[in-house]
Motif scaffolding. Structure first.
Motif, PDB file in Angstrom:
ATOM      1  N   LEU A   1      52.958  54.273  37.430  1.00  0.00           N
ATOM      2  CA  LEU A   1      52.795  55.038  38.671  1.00  0.00           C
ATOM      3  C   LEU A   1      53.338  54.227  39.840  1.00  0.00           C
ATOM      4  CD1 LEU A   1      49.071  56.231  38.233  1.00  0.00           C
ATOM      5  CD2 LEU A   1      51.137  57.591  37.844  1.00  0.00           C
ATOM      6  N   THR A   2      53.963  54.917  40.788  1.00  0.00           N
ATOM      7  CA  THR A   2      54.383  54.219  42.008  1.00  0.00           C
ATOM      8  C   THR A   2      53.136  54.047  42.886  1.00  0.00           C
ATOM      9  OG1 THR A   2      54.782  56.262  43.206  1.00  0.00           O
ATOM     10  CG2 THR A   2      56.629  55.385  41.914  1.00  0.00           C
ATOM     11  N   PRO A   3      53.210  53.183  43.908  1.00  0.00           N
ATOM     12  CA  PRO A   3      52.042  53.037  44.785  1.00  0.00           C
ATOM     13  C   PRO A   3      51.597  54.373  45.397  1.00  0.00           C
ATOM     14  CG  PRO A   3      53.594  51.251  45.163  1.00  0.00           C
ATOM     15  CD  PRO A   3      54.258  52.207  44.208  1.00  0.00           C
ATOM     16  N   ARG A   4      52.555  55.202  45.782  1.00  0.00           N
ATOM     17  CA  ARG A   4      52.167  56.493  46.383  1.00  0.00           C
ATOM     18  C   ARG A   4      51.465  57.379  45.367  1.00  0.00           C
ATOM     19  NH1 ARG A   4      52.872  61.696  47.055  1.00  0.00           N
ATOM     20  NH2 ARG A   4      54.084  61.667  45.148  1.00  0.00           N
ATOM     21  N   GLU A   5      51.954  57.375  44.121  1.00  0.00           N
ATOM     22  CA  GLU A   5      51.306  58.190  43.086  1.00  0.00           C
ATOM     23  C   GLU A   5      49.894  57.663  42.781  1.00  0.00           C
ATOM     24  OE1 GLU A   5      55.499  59.489  40.830  1.00  0.00           O
ATOM     25  OE2 GLU A   5      54.351  57.764  40.097  1.00  0.00           O
TER      26      GLU A   5
ATOM     27  N   GLU B   1      47.983  56.120  44.852  1.00  0.00           N
ATOM     28  CA  GLU B   1      47.144  56.525  45.987  1.00  0.00           C
ATOM     29  C   GLU B   1      46.686  57.975  45.814  1.00  0.00           C
ATOM     30  OE1 GLU B   1      48.888  55.976  49.882  1.00  0.00           O
ATOM     31  OE2 GLU B   1      47.340  57.201  50.843  1.00  0.00           O
ATOM     32  N   GLN B   2      47.587  58.823  45.337  1.00  0.00           N
ATOM     33  CA  GLN B   2      47.222  60.241  45.156  1.00  0.00           C
ATOM     34  C   GLN B   2      46.195  60.412  44.033  1.00  0.00           C
ATOM     35  OE1 GLN B   2      47.881  62.546  47.422  1.00  0.00           O
ATOM     36  NE2 GLN B   2      48.813  60.782  48.430  1.00  0.00           N
ATOM     37  N   VAL B   3      46.279  59.584  42.990  1.00  0.00           N
ATOM     38  CA  VAL B   3      45.262  59.646  41.923  1.00  0.00           C
ATOM     39  C   VAL B   3      43.912  59.227  42.502  1.00  0.00           C
ATOM     40  CG1 VAL B   3      44.523  58.687  39.703  1.00  0.00           C
ATOM     41  CG2 VAL B   3      46.943  59.247  40.052  1.00  0.00           C
ATOM     42  N   CYS B   4      43.918  58.160  43.304  1.00  0.00           N
ATOM     43  CA  CYS B   4      42.662  57.679  43.912  1.00  0.00           C
ATOM     44  C   CYS B   4      42.055  58.742  44.820  1.00  0.00           C
ATOM     45  CB  CYS B   4      42.914  56.415  44.739  1.00  0.00           C
ATOM     46  SG  CYS B   4      43.366  55.002  43.742  1.00  0.00           S
ATOM     47  N   ARG B   5      42.882  59.284  45.701  1.00  0.00           N
ATOM     48  CA  ARG B   5      42.367  60.286  46.650  1.00  0.00           C
ATOM     49  C   ARG B   5      41.955  61.556  45.902  1.00  0.00           C
ATOM     50  NH1 ARG B   5      43.090  58.988  51.971  1.00  0.00           N
ATOM     51  NH2 ARG B   5      44.492  57.250  52.386  1.00  0.00           N
ATOM     52  N   GLY B   6      42.729  61.926  44.879  1.00  0.00           N
ATOM     53  CA  GLY B   6      42.417  63.129  44.093  1.00  0.00           C
ATOM     54  C   GLY B   6      41.101  62.971  43.350  1.00  0.00           C
ATOM     55  N   TRP B   7      40.841  61.771  42.828  1.00  0.00           N
ATOM     56  CA  TRP B   7      39.570  61.517  42.116  1.00  0.00           C
ATOM     57  C   TRP B   7      38.402  61.758  43.085  1.00  0.00           C
ATOM     58  CZ3 TRP B   7      35.247  58.338  42.303  1.00  0.00           C
ATOM     59  CH2 TRP B   7      34.514  58.213  41.109  1.00  0.00           C
ATOM     60  N   VAL B   8      38.533  61.243  44.309  1.00  0.00           N
ATOM     61  CA  VAL B   8      37.457  61.393  45.296  1.00  0.00           C
ATOM     62  C   VAL B   8      37.299  62.860  45.700  1.00  0.00           C
ATOM     63  CG1 VAL B   8      36.717  60.808  47.643  1.00  0.00           C
ATOM     64  CG2 VAL B   8      37.619  59.034  46.137  1.00  0.00           C
ATOM     65  N   ARG B   9      38.409  63.572  45.868  1.00  0.00           N
ATOM     66  CA  ARG B   9      38.303  64.987  46.287  1.00  0.00           C
ATOM     67  C   ARG B   9      37.487  65.796  45.280  1.00  0.00           C
ATOM     68  NH1 ARG B   9      43.516  64.279  48.454  1.00  0.00           N
ATOM     69  NH2 ARG B   9      44.579  65.051  46.597  1.00  0.00           N
ATOM     70  N   GLN B  10      37.603  65.451  44.004  1.00  0.00           N
ATOM     71  CA  GLN B  10      36.888  66.214  42.980  1.00  0.00           C
ATOM     72  C   GLN B  10      35.399  65.884  42.903  1.00  0.00           C
ATOM     73  OE1 GLN B  10      38.294  68.737  41.538  1.00  0.00           O
ATOM     74  NE2 GLN B  10      40.204  68.203  42.570  1.00  0.00           N
ATOM     75  N   ILE B  11      35.014  64.695  43.347  1.00  0.00           N
ATOM     76  CA  ILE B  11      33.644  64.225  43.077  1.00  0.00           C
ATOM     77  C   ILE B  11      32.891  63.890  44.374  1.00  0.00           C
ATOM     78  CG2 ILE B  11      34.319  61.769  42.773  1.00  0.00           C
ATOM     79  CD1 ILE B  11      31.930  63.579  40.424  1.00  0.00           C
ATOM     80  N   ALA B  12      33.529  64.113  45.519  1.00  0.00           N
ATOM     81  CA  ALA B  12      32.984  63.620  46.804  1.00  0.00           C
ATOM     82  C   ALA B  12      31.565  64.093  47.104  1.00  0.00           C
ATOM     83  CB  ALA B  12      33.906  64.011  47.955  1.00  0.00           C
ATOM     84  N   ARG B  13      31.188  65.244  46.588  1.00  0.00           N
ATOM     85  CA  ARG B  13      29.837  65.748  46.904  1.00  0.00           C
ATOM     86  C   ARG B  13      28.779  65.268  45.918  1.00  0.00           C
ATOM     87  NH1 ARG B  13      33.525  68.493  49.120  1.00  0.00           N
ATOM     88  NH2 ARG B  13      33.252  68.957  51.321  1.00  0.00           N
ATOM     89  N   ASN B  14      29.204  64.578  44.893  1.00  0.00           N
ATOM     90  CA  ASN B  14      28.244  64.109  43.876  1.00  0.00           C
ATOM     91  C   ASN B  14      28.130  62.592  43.834  1.00  0.00           C
ATOM     92  OD1 ASN B  14      29.948  66.638  42.523  1.00  0.00           O
ATOM     93  ND2 ASN B  14      27.733  66.845  42.558  1.00  0.00           N
ATOM     94  N   VAL B  15      28.835  61.933  44.742  1.00  0.00           N
ATOM     95  CA  VAL B  15      28.736  60.470  44.850  1.00  0.00           C
ATOM     96  C   VAL B  15      28.494  60.128  46.319  1.00  0.00           C
ATOM     97  CG1 VAL B  15      30.188  59.908  42.847  1.00  0.00           C
ATOM     98  CG2 VAL B  15      31.259  60.285  45.077  1.00  0.00           C
ATOM     99  N   GLY B  16      28.178  58.888  46.618  1.00  0.00           N
ATOM    100  CA  GLY B  16      27.932  58.502  48.011  1.00  0.00           C
ATOM    101  C   GLY B  16      26.948  57.356  48.050  1.00  0.00           C
ATOM    102  N   PRO B  17      26.766  56.752  49.237  1.00  0.00           N
ATOM    103  CA  PRO B  17      25.926  55.548  49.341  1.00  0.00           C
ATOM    104  C   PRO B  17      24.514  55.751  48.815  1.00  0.00           C
ATOM    105  CG  PRO B  17      26.963  56.065  51.459  1.00  0.00           C
ATOM    106  CD  PRO B  17      27.342  57.156  50.524  1.00  0.00           C
TER     107      PRO B  17
END
Ligand code: NAD
Length: 428
Positions: free
Chosen positions: A117-121, A123-139
């Motif tokens: 993966l390139t750095p941009r790709e 980054e998109q995997v990282c951000r995409g992972w968070v978009r899918q789970i953002a409401r079920n994870v957190g501090p």
């Protein structure tokens, strides 16, 4: 990652069943603790640099949060499976409990190969992972961190995405962040150093001077590098390390009779822990087959790569000189191999005790983020040493008191603490 015929979740469940049997746990507690409480499977669409869209499979598994918010890394690996993530989440529950930090167990993963993966790709995997789970994870729910093939930069992209979604600053959402942006001093070193703190204590108990010992290590990534660094600083000699060669798709062992030097080898290692064979040969390393690391004439073996690397087939190749195995990796030993190691009387420092330094420092990172005040490196490492040393001795005492194998002793402490929290909450 499934290795050969071994399934990590089955290994984790067998280990738990054994501990539950020794503890005489009631059926409801066994049913609760032998499977995860929650798990999420999702797709992450990523627009690649060539304009095509690729769909990556992502997971987050929350095994148990009776003692506090879930805690556990995110692994990027082409052979990742949900069963591996389940096992790793379960081991995180025991890891947080054995070092007595107020966190539960969770783990995440994405089936992908960051080498491609390139750095941009990435980054998109990282951000995409968070978009899918953002409401079920957190501090206050579940706090991710780095693991195999993920790093502080990945954590920062994930934090940035989480903060964009939730509209605020949430540094406690994720640990392993870069220094200066909510990261803790010592986090990079923490897991490897923690491995060596437990080894140092074991050697003291065995009345062996660390400076007279020789070790062989599997892997040369985050955990292994800092284990090598501290062990050699304390006077020990590393005879060999191994690493994965992503071009050849197999591993190699790098041996130097005069001893492996951390800086020298780090200088010829890629960001994923792959050592350059050509450059290693140039500077005098012998290059041997991947599994040669386990056959060396040494006192100590440190598996610090992946799960299921020590099997019933290679235990007979372990030198009679080996006195201690310190499991830097999660789940490096199969159930059958464990029996053989126990029968040989090799002293084992089990994974979720030996490699608990990472999560302990992640906990310190959260504490510092909550205060918005950051400690000096010496303070972090000294607090880490105190925690790891105390946990090692508690497990060792339990092993002597109940006359059980160190892995069983660690399980007895960890499972009792988690079962008690479940009972206290009225769950069982
Ligand atoms: P990493 O990605 O930084 O490094 C992995 C290393 O293992 C690399 O050197 C790679 O070349 C090597 N490797 C991979 N497959 C191999 C094989 N078949 N044979 C030999 N070498 C191989 O990962 P890491 O963060 O160092 O994690 C290593 C292990 O420690 C994993 O089991 C991980 O879950 C566990 N762990 C990591 C942390 C942490 O804080 N990073 C904490 C606790 C446990």
């Amino acid at each position: 990652m499934q290795s050969g015929s071994h399934n990590a979740f089955e290994t984790a469940q067998k280990q738990f069943d054994n501990a539950a049997g020794i503890l005489g746990l009631d059926q409801a507690t066994r049913d609760l603790l032998r499977t995860p409480m929650r798990e999420y499977h999702f797709s992450i669409p990523v627009r690649m640099d060539d304009g095509s869209v690729q769909i990556f499979k992502g997971f987050r598994v929350q095994h148990n949060d009776s003692r506090g918010p879930g805690k556990g890394g995110i692994r990027f690996h082409p052979l990742e499976t949900v069963d591996t993530v389940r096992a790793l989440a379960m081991w995180m529950t025991w890891k947080c409990a054995v070092v007595d930090i107020p966190l539960g167990g969770a783990k995440g993963g994405v089936i992908c190969d960051p080498h491609n993966l390139t750095p941009r790709e990435t980054e998109q995997v990282c951000r995409g992972w968070v978009r899918q789970i953002a409401r079920n994870v957190g501090p206050l729910l579940d706090v991710p961190a780095p693991d195999v093939m993920t790093n502080p930069q990945n954590m920062l992209w994930m934090l940035d995405e989480f903060e964009a979604i939730h509209g605020g600053k949430y540094p406690g959402f994720i640990t392993g962040k870069p220094l200066g942006i909510g990261g803790s001093q010592g986090r990079t070193e923490a897991t490897g150093y923690g491995v060596i703190y437990t080894l140092r204590e074991a050697l003291k108990e065995m009345k062996i001077d660390i400076a007279t010992t020789v070790a062989s290590v599997q892997g040369f990534g985050n955990v292994s590098q800092y284990a090598v660094d501290l062990y050699t600083k304390l006077g020990g000699k590393i005879l060999s390390v191994s690493s994965w060669d992503n071009t050849e798709k197999k591993s190699f062992t790098f041996r130097k009779a005069s001893g492996v030097k951390f800086d020298e080898l780090k200088g010829i290692t890629d960001p994923f822990g792959g050592i350059s064979r050509a450059k290693a040969q140039e500077i005098g390393y012998e290059v041997l087959p991947g599994d040669a690391w386990i056959e060396q004439d040494v006192d100590i073996l440190i598996p610090a790569a992946m799960e299921h690397q020590i099997t019933k087939d290679n235990v007979p190749k372990i030198s009679k000189r080996v006195k201690i195995i310190v499991e830097g990796a999660n789940g490096p030993t199969t159930t059958e191999a464990d029996e053989l190691i126990k029968a040989r009387g090799i002293f084992l420092i089990p994974d979720f005790l030996a490699n608990a330094g990472g999560v302990t420092c992640s906990y310190f990172e959260q504490v510092q983020c909550n205060m918005n005040y950051f400690w000096e490196k010496e303070e972090v490492l000294s607090k880490l040493d105190t925690k790891m040393t105390a946990a090692f001795h508690a497990v060792h005492e339990m092993s002597k008191k109940r006359n059980v194998y160190m892995r069983d002793a660690a399980y007895l402490i960890a499972v009792s603490r988690v079962a008690q929290a479940c009972r206290d909450r009225g769950w069982v």
